[in-house]
Motif scaffolding. Sequence first.
Motif, PDB file in Angstrom:
ATOM      1  N   VAL A 171     -28.266  26.317   8.540  1.00 62.29           N
ATOM      2  CA  VAL A 171     -29.552  27.055   8.580  1.00 62.29           C
ATOM      3  C   VAL A 171     -30.427  26.463   9.480  1.00 62.29           C
ATOM      4  O   VAL A 171     -31.650  27.145   9.765  1.00 62.29           O
ATOM      5  CB  VAL A 171     -30.414  26.939   7.114  1.00 62.29           C
ATOM      6  N   GLU A 172     -29.950  25.186  10.246  1.00 63.55           N
ATOM      7  CA  GLU A 172     -30.958  24.661  11.078  1.00 63.55           C
ATOM      8  C   GLU A 172     -30.165  23.892  12.022  1.00 63.55           C
ATOM      9  O   GLU A 172     -29.260  23.059  11.304  1.00 63.55           O
ATOM     10  CB  GLU A 172     -31.963  23.811  10.289  1.00 63.55           C
ATOM     11  N   GLU A 177     -23.966  27.599   4.628  1.00 62.01           N
ATOM     12  CA  GLU A 177     -24.408  27.876   5.903  1.00 62.01           C
ATOM     13  C   GLU A 177     -25.302  26.966   6.497  1.00 62.01           C
ATOM     14  O   GLU A 177     -26.065  26.569   5.934  1.00 62.01           O
ATOM     15  CB  GLU A 177     -25.104  29.380   5.466  1.00 62.01           C
ATOM     16  N   ALA A 222     -27.161  22.372   6.360  1.00 61.53           N
ATOM     17  CA  ALA A 222     -26.503  23.314   5.750  1.00 61.53           C
ATOM     18  C   ALA A 222     -26.943  23.569   4.314  1.00 61.53           C
ATOM     19  O   ALA A 222     -26.892  22.433   3.539  1.00 61.53           O
ATOM     20  CB  ALA A 222     -24.728  23.183   5.928  1.00 61.53           C
ATOM     21  N   GLU A 223     -26.861  24.723   3.974  1.00 71.61           N
ATOM     22  CA  GLU A 223     -27.152  25.107   2.395  1.00 71.61           C
ATOM     23  C   GLU A 223     -26.037  25.573   1.750  1.00 71.61           C
ATOM     24  O   GLU A 223     -25.336  26.298   2.288  1.00 71.61           O
ATOM     25  CB  GLU A 223     -28.497  26.161   2.441  1.00 71.61           C
ATOM     26  N   ARG A 242     -24.693  27.462  -1.616  1.00 74.07           N
ATOM     27  CA  ARG A 242     -25.092  28.578  -2.760  1.00 74.07           C
ATOM     28  C   ARG A 242     -24.150  28.864  -3.658  1.00 74.07           C
ATOM     29  O   ARG A 242     -23.121  29.113  -3.051  1.00 74.07           O
ATOM     30  CB  ARG A 242     -26.088  29.636  -1.985  1.00 74.07           C
TER      31      ARG A 242
END
Length: 386
Positions: free
Chosen positions: A342-343, A340, A351-352, A354
Amino acid sequence: MPERVVVVGASLAGLRAAQAVRSAGHAGALVVVGDERHAPYTRPPLSKQLLAGEQEHADCAFPVPETLDAEWRLGAAAVALDRERKVLALADGAEVGYDRLIVATGARARRWPDQVDGVHTLRDVDDALALRAALDARPGRVAIVGAGFVGCEVAATARKAGIDVTLIDVAPRPLLPLGAELGERAAELHRAHGVDLRLGTAVAAVDAGGVTLDGGARVDADVVLVALGAIPNTEWLASSGLALDERGGIVCDGTLTSVTDDDILAAGDVVSWPHPLAAGEVVRVEHWTVAAEHGALAGRNALADAGERTAHVAPPYFWSDQYDVKIQAVGFPARAATLEVVEEDGPRLVAEARDADGRLVGAIAFNNAKKLAAYRRELASAGVAA
Ligand SMILES: Cc1cc2nc3c(=O)[nH]c(=O)nc-3n(C[C@H](O)[C@H](O)[C@H](O)COP(=O)(O)OP(=O)(O)OC[C@H]3O[C@@H](n4cnc5c(N)ncnc54)[C@H](O)[C@@H]3O)c2cc1C
């Protein structure tokens, strides 16, 4: 301490392994065997600065300290391994005995089946100089088959030089490890720079004058590059009984020790090893930083008894430079359940990645080295805790 340490593969992982062996106090014989006739050099510029003519071969050479005091056997491929006698056979007929062996033979470019002369691949400095000469001589259009990292970097370098580029891949997006959203952004980046991007497009045939697509359409080109990834250089180990996985990687434990033989370790692109961030699953990665870390660890571990060796747990990190974008990734974003953004701030994003339990397993940044470094530290401490 083992008396005689032999390293096969005289590139990044092999050099770092040799350096680590000496730094750890080994005073015995140290032999480095390499099939290339060149002293060790770094590969990332081959698709970037060297291809662009901004660097030469000499600029890519790794410094080799005199204190290394190694015997270099360059231009001599290892062709077989006899584990019972602890002897390597070289292509020139020589035999080299070892007490501990570190295999760092890396990978080679996958070629098109029955690839004809005049079609290029890119793995070593000779390939890069040949591709550069071809682009200089015939700077009309280059057709690139494969929109992975090497294909995309060459596309960016060629566009910067004003060369027309057709970039073809059967996949729906370039740079598959980036996932759908970031892959789409990479596609936009290349289109915005004028690349004729043919995605979801299968190739039927490749020749020196262009590419024939499935269905018969033709992409004529002055220069053709096949960039379909890499294959581990392990065929020479086939008769040794050393465990290889189905893709040819050397199967090791977390300490980079062969699961078949405690006196053999491996490092770099050639290794398949279990990584805590991948839930202990066996991975093989082709990243510069991992090869450097592997080499240093394999060198130290080669001097220790099997029970006293330490594991490689650092999160894998890589970068790629395309146009004015530095793509960086850490961990295993390609294996994540979610990825996703995220910034985002203009051309910069983070993007992170998980896993299914929401645990951070990776991160990707475009033009945000500072944030990526923070994720790298976070994942490194998680790896140590695992
Ligand atoms: C064009 C290009 C651009 C890249 N750019 C990036 C980048 O931007 N960022 C990034 O993170 N990574 C990048 N990489 C990947 C990175 O360069 C590799 O991960 C790294 O080189 C791996 O090092 P290695 O020592 O394991 O293997 P290699 O560098 O492949 O070295 C293996 C050596 O062993 C030799 N060898 C093979 N078989 C034998 C044998 N039987 N006997 C003796 N010697 C043998 C090979 O010829 C070679 O010299 C790039 C790679 C390429 C090709």
